[in-house]
Design an enzyme around this catalytic site. Structure first.
Site, PDB file in Angstrom:
ATOM      1  N   ASP A 293     -13.379   5.001   1.046  1.00 31.64           N
ATOM      2  CA  ASP A 293     -11.945   5.011   1.343  1.00 31.64           C
ATOM      3  C   ASP A 293     -11.410   6.443   1.338  1.00 31.64           C
ATOM      4  OD1 ASP A 293      -9.212   4.777   1.429  1.00 31.64           O
ATOM      5  OD2 ASP A 293      -9.030   3.411  -0.273  1.00 31.64           O
TER       6      ASP A 293
ATOM      7  N   ASP B 188       0.878  -1.170   0.000  1.00 32.92           N
ATOM      8  CA  ASP B 188       0.000   0.000   0.000  1.00 32.92           C
ATOM      9  C   ASP B 188       0.918   1.224   0.000  1.00 32.92           C
ATOM     10  OD1 ASP B 188      -1.641   2.126   0.527  1.00 32.92           O
ATOM     11  OD2 ASP B 188      -2.381   1.379   2.449  1.00 32.92           O
TER      12      ASP B 188
ATOM     13  N   GLU C  92      -7.245   0.562  -4.402  1.00 33.97           N
ATOM     14  CA  GLU C  92      -7.245   0.472  -2.940  1.00 33.97           C
ATOM     15  C   GLU C  92      -8.585  -0.002  -2.359  1.00 33.97           C
ATOM     16  OE1 GLU C  92      -5.683   4.343  -2.146  1.00 33.97           O
ATOM     17  OE2 GLU C  92      -3.707   3.737  -2.861  1.00 33.97           O
TER      18      GLU C  92
ATOM     19  N   LYS D 203       2.858  11.375  -3.389  1.00 33.17           N
ATOM     20  CA  LYS D 203       1.802  10.719  -4.175  1.00 33.17           C
ATOM     21  C   LYS D 203       0.892  11.746  -4.860  1.00 33.17           C
ATOM     22  CE  LYS D 203      -1.611   7.020  -3.547  1.00 33.17           C
ATOM     23  NZ  LYS D 203      -2.137   6.094  -2.526  1.00 33.17           N
TER      24      LYS D 203
END
Lengths: 233, 608
Positions: B190, B9, B168, B70
């Site tokens: 999420d 992850d 994810e 990211k």
């Protein structure tokens, strides 16, 4: 399926999707139609449960996740087969797309579905387009009586067009019944063929109308907003 | 035994690695028993630091410490123009790709991500007792092609074979599905450090079929922190006559303290914030209540609801038809988020599995499927955005609709408009809008055609989105049956040559030797402690005896003398000596000025 030799060991194919001898996955034929791919007869009423079962089973057969440790050729075949399978499922799952696909399959690509307004609605829709244009030109802050009137008129049109769409769809589904009966007949005599052609033609016209009405409804929803809240469309 | 495949992850704020231990996924912990590696990279003069040591380094050297990288994956500078102020390091752009400038050198976001991936690889290899080269990496479901490709590039640069990029929320559903044997329609909400996803799935007999997905790739915990930071900065500037924005170290302290306060307020109604200020300006303190935080950030939570509604609509579902709601991502610990999700779906969401770990666990489950160890489960995911090409008049013509199950392909026939034309240009886009300019430019490519009268050549181009959600383009000349090579130039991505050279460059940072890493960390800490102690001495001279000051000076010099040695134990020993001899000074300083605020802090932290 007209397949004779394994791409890998060149032996004659005995298995359906995998070579009986070297156990390598085989590519689905590019000519394979979606109904055959999904083990379904060419009917317009589909057993949705059976369709889903076949889709899941074939996904378990071909999906790239199960070929991650295999050689590159098998990975490529797995990818191609799964893409075809996904397209077949997507197309057959939805009754409208299914009918459009069947028409293409039976009548050839020359019979693409175009969008055309239902003949009796032609004048009404012209007027509606004018109203829509005028409404769009007025700002959202505008609280004039004219805007209010237009809004109510457009909302009424939307309701009536949605009813029209439902009507077109129910007529379309009547044709589904007719097609399935004709298709089940074992004798493919000229009369049956002519009747089938007529059904295809009727469906094609209905689908053209439906696409047109759907587009206008979408335009109306975009301009006036949807009053029914979120959820199924 | 086959080489293990691990699940990673790669998060905005934290990254984790997990593997299948028998039939159960397990997160691999670090040597101090922490499950996560902070997604932070320090490029110091001494060398590279990743994770926890880099996080500690952040407030000391913010210009050379990179976090939240990211957010930059697959992006151009213009894409992040409105948040540039939040990052202390300098950003540039080359070839449509952001570059982070550290000193003389620049780094692309995939290079920085690769450093984090290597750290996770090392952690996994140490735990499993064998080399790890094959991985599954997770990305937000709403990541576009360019962002996915950038993630894959990061894996390549880290020397990893990325067997699959997986979404994810769907990874989380795999972990939940394995754990709870759920059947029916599941909504996965999420909310992570930088991104938000909603995915709706149907779970049936081991098949995880994604019905629709939606989200926001620039909405996450970071944005909550920023709201607090903005409020604090304003307050500090007004009350203490400072310009916090001009002081990167203080800015980072404020950011980390804001994050801590936010997290605390998930469990408690009130908490205390305290930030030591530079230049003898004392300490900034403030009470925060959960109510205050919620009123500052309500609109952010509300921002997540529209994508939820769109996903429901695309799936043809009403909210009440959802059988289970699952919460994923650290930000879903916030009570306000839980409340609004509960209201939307009309049911209490599930959070039995640790929301910070569940994505990594799911990635490990997927790794088990790819390894052939799990034949029961299969994930059928979708592409989040429509894919199309530019046509006449600047309009996008969609070839593959959003929420189409992948892998999927579309074919398009191309021909020429002029006699003797020898090449055709194609512009590929992703997005839901009508006009080209409102969608994301993915790439351009060109293919050659034989010089023939206009309209005669017939080239069939196949656009294939693979199981990673990444586009592959091939072309074939229908007349000759020959396949054509297609040179795809990404609009916001690295070229193949760049990735190649970055793979070579990465060996320069290959600090895979544990000893070398320990030296770098110890040396950097030593330098920080020397600076901090000297500062403290200056302030505290009048508060301690001359002999005490003398021995502190001596200890500093002892430490300074060994900073160039390559044995981290020697360095650690001298660091401990300095800490021992400055213990009293730290106490005195605390008593004198910062007693209330600085309980349980080391001297080095006090004086920064």
């Amino acid at each position: 399926m007209a397949r004779s030799m394994c791409w890998h060991c060149q032996s004659e194919m005995s298995g359906e999707y995998f070579c009986g001898r070297c156990v390598k996955v085989q590519p689905l034929s590019k000519e394979l139609d979606y109904f055959t791919c999904m083990n379904l007869p060419r009917l317009l009423h589909v057993d949705e449960q059976a369709l889903e079962r076949t889709f899941y089973a074939l996904s378990r057969t071909f999906h790239p996740d199960y070929f991650a440790t295999k050689d590159e050729s098998q990975q490529r075949i797995s990818l191609g087969n799964t893409a075809l399978l996904n397209a077949a499922y997507r197309m057959l799952k939805d009754p409208i797309q299914r009918a459009e696909y069947l028409i293409r399959l039976e009548a050839g690509s020359a019979k693409d579905i175009r969008t055309s307004p239902p003949a009796d609605l032609f004048d009404e829709i012209l007027e509606l387009q004018d109203d829509l244009e005028e409404f769009r030109a007025l700002s959202a802050e505008d609280s004039s009586a004219r805007r209010q009137t237009l809004q109510e008129k457009l909302e009424a049109s939307r309701r009536s067009l949605e009813a029209r769409k439902a009507d077109v769809e129910s007529r379309l589904f009547d044709q589904f019944d007719k097609w399935d009966v004709l298709h089940a007949q074992t004798h493919d005599d000229p009369a049956t063929q002519a009747a089938k052609d007529a059904v295809l033609k009727t469906m094609q016209a209905l689908l053209s109308n439906r696409t047109y009405v759907t587009n206008v409804v979408n335009d109306l929803v975009a301009a006036v907003g949807e009053r029914t809240g979120s959820g199924r469309t | 035994m086959m080489a293990p495949i691990v699940g990673i992850d790669l998060g905005t704020t934290n990254s984790l690695v997990a593997y299948m231990d028998g039939g159960s996924p397990r997160v691999i912990f670090g040597k101090h028993d922490q499950p996560n590696v902070p997604s932070i990279v320090g490029l110091t003069d001494n060398g590279l630091m990743v994770g926890e040591p880099a996080k500690e380094h952040l407030v000391r050297d913010p210009l050379r410490t990179i976090y939240s990288v990211k957010r930059f994956m697959g992006k151009s500078l213009a894409d992040v123009s409105d948040e540039l102020n939040y990052f202390p390091y300098t950003l540039r752009e080359k070839g449509g790709v952001i570059r982070i400038q550290i000193g003389e050198k620049t780094y692309s976001p995939p290079q920085i991500s690769a450093m984090i991936l290597k750290e996770l690889k090392l952690r996994a290899a140490a735990h499993l007792g064998q080399d790890v080269t094959k991985v599954v990496i997770t990305v937000p479901a709403y990541f576009n092609d360019g962002q996915r490709q950038a993630t894959k590039d990061a894996g390549l640069i880290a020397g990893l074979e990325v067997l699959r990029i997986i979404n994810e929320p769907t990874a989380a559903s795999l972990a939940y599905g394995l754990e709870r044997q759920t059947q029916g329609v599941v909504a996965v909400y999420d909310l992570g450090g930088g991104t938000f996803d909603i995915s709706l799935l149907r779970l049936k007999d081991g098949i995880f079929e994604v019905l629709a997905t939606n989200g926001h790739t620039h909405l996450g915990g970071d944005d909550w922190d920023r709201r607090l930071v903005e409020s604090v900065v304003k307050d500090v500037n007004a009350k203490h006559g400072l310009k916090v924005d001009d002081c990167p170290e203080l800015m980072q302290t404020v950011r980390l303290e804001s994050e801590r306060v936010k997290i605390q307020l998930s469990d408690e109604d009130k908490t205390h914030m305290s930030i030591p200020l530079p230049d003898g300006k004392g300490t900034y303190t403030r009470e925060w209540s959960r109510e205050e935080l919620e009123s500052l950030t309500l609109d952010l939570v509300q921002h997540t609801l529209a994508p939820c509604r769109s996903a429901l609509q695309d799936a043809g579902l009403h909210a009440h038809e959802v059988d289970e709601v699952v919460l994923v991502g650290g930000s879903t610990r916030m009570p306000l988020v839980r409340r609004l999700v509960e209201e939307l779906f009309g049911q209490t969401p599930h959070c039995e599995l640790n929301p910070e770990e569940v994505v990594a666990l799911g990635a490990a489950v997927q790794a088990g499927i790819l390894a052939g160890d799990n034949k029961d489960m299969l994930l059928l995911d979708v592409t989040p955005l429509s894919l199309g090409i530019e046509t006449m008049g600047g309009v996008m013509s969609a070839l593959i609709r959003r929420n189409t199950t992948i892998p999927t392909s579309a074919k398009e026939m191309f021909t020429t408009y002029a006699d003797g034309q020898t090449s055709v240009d194609v512009h590929i886009l992703q997005g839901e809008r009508e006009l080209v300019q409102d969608n994301r430019s993915l790439a351009r490519f060109q293919f050659k055609v034989p010089p023939l009268p206009a309209g005669v050549p017939r080239i069939e181009v196949t656009f294939l989105i693979d199981a990673n959600g990444i586009l592959n383009v091939t072309a074939a000349d229908i007349r000759t049956g020959e396949s054509q090579s297609v040179q795809v130039k990404p609009s916001h991505g690295l070229t193949d040559d760049e990735v190649e050279s970055m793979i070579r460059d990465s060996f320069q940072f290959a600090v895979e030797d544990i000893k070398a890493r320990q030296v770098i960390e110890a040396r950097t800490e030593a330098e920080a402690i020397i600076t901090a102690t000297e500062k403290a001495l200056k302030r505290g001279t009048d508060l301690i005896a001359p002999e005490e000051a003398q021995s502190i000076h001596a200890a500093i010099e002892d430490l300074r003398a060994v900073t160039h040695q390559d044995d981290h134990r020697v360095l650690r020993g001298k660091i401990a000596d300095v800490e021992k001899v400055t213990h009293h000074l730290a106490e005195v300083l605390m008593d004198a000025t910062l007693k209330e605020a600085l309980e349980n802090k080391k001297l080095s932290e006090v004086t920064d």
